[in-house]
Design a protein around this motif. Structure first.
Motif, mmCIF file in Angstrom:
data_model
loop_
_atom_site.group_PDB
_atom_site.id
_atom_site.type_symbol
_atom_site.label_atom_id
_atom_site.label_comp_id
_atom_site.label_asym_id
_atom_site.label_seq_id
_atom_site.Cartn_x
_atom_site.Cartn_y
_atom_site.Cartn_z
ATOM 1 N N HIS A 1 23.703 94.474 139.732
ATOM 2 C CA HIS A 1 23.318 95.889 139.597
ATOM 3 C C HIS A 1 23.301 96.520 140.990
ATOM 4 C CE1 HIS A 1 18.839 94.305 139.643
ATOM 5 N NE2 HIS A 1 19.578 93.755 140.565
ATOM 6 N N SER B 1 20.702 97.948 142.233
ATOM 7 C CA SER B 1 19.315 97.979 142.731
ATOM 8 C C SER B 1 19.117 97.302 144.101
ATOM 9 C CB SER B 1 18.372 97.378 141.685
ATOM 10 O OG SER B 1 18.437 98.132 140.492
ATOM 11 N N GLN C 1 18.601 99.591 146.977
ATOM 12 C CA GLN C 1 17.247 100.136 147.228
ATOM 13 C C GLN C 1 16.609 99.403 148.399
ATOM 14 O OE1 GLN C 1 14.369 100.253 144.044
ATOM 15 N NE2 GLN C 1 15.927 100.534 142.462
ATOM 16 N N ARG D 1 29.032 91.346 135.894
ATOM 17 C CA ARG D 1 28.308 90.431 134.998
ATOM 18 C C ARG D 1 29.344 89.697 134.144
ATOM 19 N NH1 ARG D 1 23.242 94.332 133.037
ATOM 20 N NH2 ARG D 1 22.853 95.086 135.147
ATOM 21 N N GLN E 1 27.828 101.338 138.450
ATOM 22 C CA GLN E 1 26.508 101.927 138.268
ATOM 23 C C GLN E 1 26.259 102.926 139.382
ATOM 24 O OE1 GLN E 1 23.525 98.830 138.319
ATOM 25 N NE2 GLN E 1 23.573 98.633 136.084
ATOM 26 N N GLU F 1 22.752 104.016 141.425
ATOM 27 C CA GLU F 1 21.322 103.845 141.609
ATOM 28 C C GLU F 1 20.771 105.147 142.166
ATOM 29 O OE1 GLU F 1 20.426 100.856 140.802
ATOM 30 O OE2 GLU F 1 18.310 100.781 141.347
ATOM 31 N N PHE G 1 11.254 96.703 133.320
ATOM 32 C CA PHE G 1 12.092 96.133 134.379
ATOM 33 C C PHE G 1 11.147 95.512 135.396
ATOM 34 C CE2 PHE G 1 14.442 99.893 132.854
ATOM 35 C CZ PHE G 1 15.614 99.285 132.422
ATOM 36 N N THR H 1 10.240 97.993 138.386
ATOM 37 C CA THR H 1 9.575 99.295 138.226
ATOM 38 C C THR H 1 8.333 99.130 137.359
ATOM 39 O OG1 THR H 1 11.144 99.717 136.438
ATOM 40 C CG2 THR H 1 11.538 100.857 138.524
ATOM 41 N N GLY I 1 18.272 103.240 132.820
ATOM 42 C CA GLY I 1 16.977 102.607 133.006
ATOM 43 C C GLY I 1 16.319 103.192 134.248
ATOM 44 N N SER I 2 14.977 103.280 134.213
ATOM 45 C CA SER I 2 14.311 103.939 135.336
ATOM 46 C C SER I 2 12.839 103.550 135.397
ATOM 47 C CB SER I 2 14.409 105.456 135.170
ATOM 48 O OG SER I 2 13.659 105.849 134.030
ATOM 49 N N GLY I 3 12.142 104.076 136.376
ATOM 50 C CA GLY I 3 10.704 103.858 136.470
ATOM 51 C C GLY I 3 10.189 104.152 137.861
ATOM 52 N N ALA J 1 12.920 105.209 140.761
ATOM 53 C CA ALA J 1 14.278 104.670 140.869
ATOM 54 C C ALA J 1 14.909 104.734 139.489
ATOM 55 C CB ALA J 1 14.256 103.232 141.373
ATOM 56 N N PHE J 2 16.222 104.858 139.476
ATOM 57 C CA PHE J 2 16.919 104.751 138.191
ATOM 58 C C PHE J 2 18.266 104.092 138.407
ATOM 59 C CE2 PHE J 2 18.088 108.945 139.857
ATOM 60 C CZ PHE J 2 19.462 108.910 139.773
ATOM 61 N N GLY J 3 18.830 103.527 137.329
ATOM 62 C CA GLY J 3 20.164 102.941 137.387
ATOM 63 C C GLY J 3 20.929 103.375 136.153
HETATM 64 N N1 PHE Z 1 19.017 97.764 137.625
HETATM 65 C C1 PHE Z 1 18.780 98.109 136.238
HETATM 66 C C2 PHE Z 1 19.939 97.581 135.391
HETATM 67 O O1 PHE Z 1 20.962 97.261 135.906
HETATM 68 C C3 PHE Z 1 18.629 99.586 136.029
HETATM 69 C C4 PHE Z 1 17.443 100.155 136.722
HETATM 70 C C5 PHE Z 1 17.517 100.617 138.029
HETATM 71 C C6 PHE Z 1 16.214 100.246 136.062
HETATM 72 C C7 PHE Z 1 16.418 101.167 138.656
HETATM 73 C C8 PHE Z 1 15.116 100.785 136.691
HETATM 74 C C9 PHE Z 1 15.222 101.242 137.978
HETATM 75 O O2 PHE Z 1 19.852 97.506 134.193
#
Ligand code: PHE
Length: 357
Positions: free
Chosen positions: A173, A175, A178, A199, A212, A214, A253, A256, A286-288, A309-311
């Motif tokens: 991912h 992330s 970050q 993956r 993705q 981020e 997650f 987060t 996805g986020s948090g 953060a979100f992805g």
């Molecule tokens: N890294 C997560 C994924 O690949 C997505 C995500 C990013 C969720 C940042 C929350 C915060 O599914």
């Protein structure tokens, strides 16, 4: 001597090519040339005669040589001008329309995403596609025994037996960016990090490499409310539809707390998907709120700083926006597909110019 001067200067002036000049040179100042022979006669003269004739002959020789060189340069100039005339080219002519290459929809959408977030003050951060498992997992609060490691279907880099270096993975991912960004730049910060992720998964809706983006915003008082506003602002600009609503569903997650999966409003009518209307929902990211342990791992004090953060999957929202039915076609390199779904290379997306003219 005056006769000689007059004769050769006239012949040199009249020469029309380099070969003729060379003949004249031999004839006048070559070993057995007329002027050279005269110079040999100096020996037979009285010293008084020699004192006059010697310098005069030398001067004549220099004059003839100079005239030869000047004429040679003039002939070369004339030849070049002649050639330039025949090779003349009108550089103001319009080009033929060339419609060979196109911009891949993923590249186009990445540019669109960047333009929208730039407007909201986000800069672009980058990280390596091959990263250590510390950045990809541990620093993101995913310890060795955590099920998320198994769920991610991670590609591990091959290591020779006895190689003690930290294990490397193809990042699963975006992330880890970050961590890398905060480690280097600290807080506050506001960045997006688009890029490739990997993956071990392959079916109609999964490819082993995908994209993705981020998002990360850290400051003293950033909340989930800011996240919701930013995302709704983004989706409205991206889909070019005013007031798109989002729905936050509680999720989990490791990196987060609290975590939410985010859906956007949509409708399904006669198999037609429409974004931004109706009472259907489509999961898009996805986020948090960034977990304190994640801030800590990146060297940011969680008692002072907080943020979201979100992805988000870039491939997925590209399919939604441009009506592309099959994910796998993105990576088939089929020219017909690329011509159909590709974008003109000079249309750089901007908010003021219209994202996707
Ligand atoms: N890294 C997560 C994924 O690949 C997505 C995500 C990013 C969720 C940042 C929350 C915060 O599914």
């Amino acid at each position: 001597m005056d006769d000689l001067r007059g004769k050769y200067l006239e012949l040199i002036a009249g020469a029309s090519e380099e070969g003729a000049l060379e003949d004249l040179r031999v004839q006048a100042v070559g070993k057995k040339g007329e002027i050279s022979l005269k110079m040999r006669e100096l020996g037979k003269m009285s010293p008084e005669e020699r004192q006059v004739a010697g310098p005069a002959l030398n001067a004549l020789k220099d004059e003839i040589n100079a005239a030869l060189a000047a004429k040679k340069a003039a002939l070369a100039d004339a030849a070049l001008n002649e050639r330039l005339k025949t090779e003349w080219l009108d550089v103001t002519l319009p080009t033929r329309p060339m419609r060979q290459g196109t911009i891949h929809p993923i590249s186009q959408v990445t540019e669109e995403i960047t333009a929208i977030f730039a407007e909201m003050g986000f800069t672009v951060a980058e990280g390596p596609q091959i990263d250590t498992d510390w950045y990809n997992f541990d620093a993101l609060n995913i310890p060795g025994h955590h099920p998320a490691r198994a769920e991610m279907d991670t590609f591990y880099m091959h290591r020779a037996e006895g190689d003690e270096r930290a294990p490397h993975v193809l990042r699963t991912h975006t992330s880890p960016v970050q961590i890398r960004h905060m480690e280097k730049n600290g807080a506050p910060c506001r960045v997006i990090a688009p890029g490739r992720v990997y993956r071990a998964d392959y079916d109609q809706t999964h490819t082993p490499m995908f994209h993705q983006v981020e998002g990360l915003a850290i400051d003293r008082d950033i909340s989930m409310a800011n996240l919701k506003w930013v995302l709704e602002e983004f989706f409205s600009a991206f889909f070019e539809i005013d007031g798109i609503k989002t729905r936050f569903r509680a999720s989990h997650f490791p990196f987060t707390e609290p975590s939410a999966e985010v859906d956007i409003q949509c409708s399904w009518e006669d198999g037609q998907l429409k974004i931004g209307e109706g009472d259907g929902w489509l999961e898009v990211l996805g986020s948090g709120m960034v977990h304190p342990k994640v801030l800590q791992a990146a060297g940011v004090n969680p008692d002072e700083w907080q943020g979201f953060a979100f992805g988000m999957g870039i491939d997925r929202i590209s399919m939604l926006k441009y009506g592309i039915p099959d994910l796998r076609a993105f990576f088939d390199s089929d020219l017909r597909w690329l011509r159909h779904y590709g974008f003109a290379s000079l249309d750089v997306p901007t908010l003021h110019g219209g994202l996707s003219r």
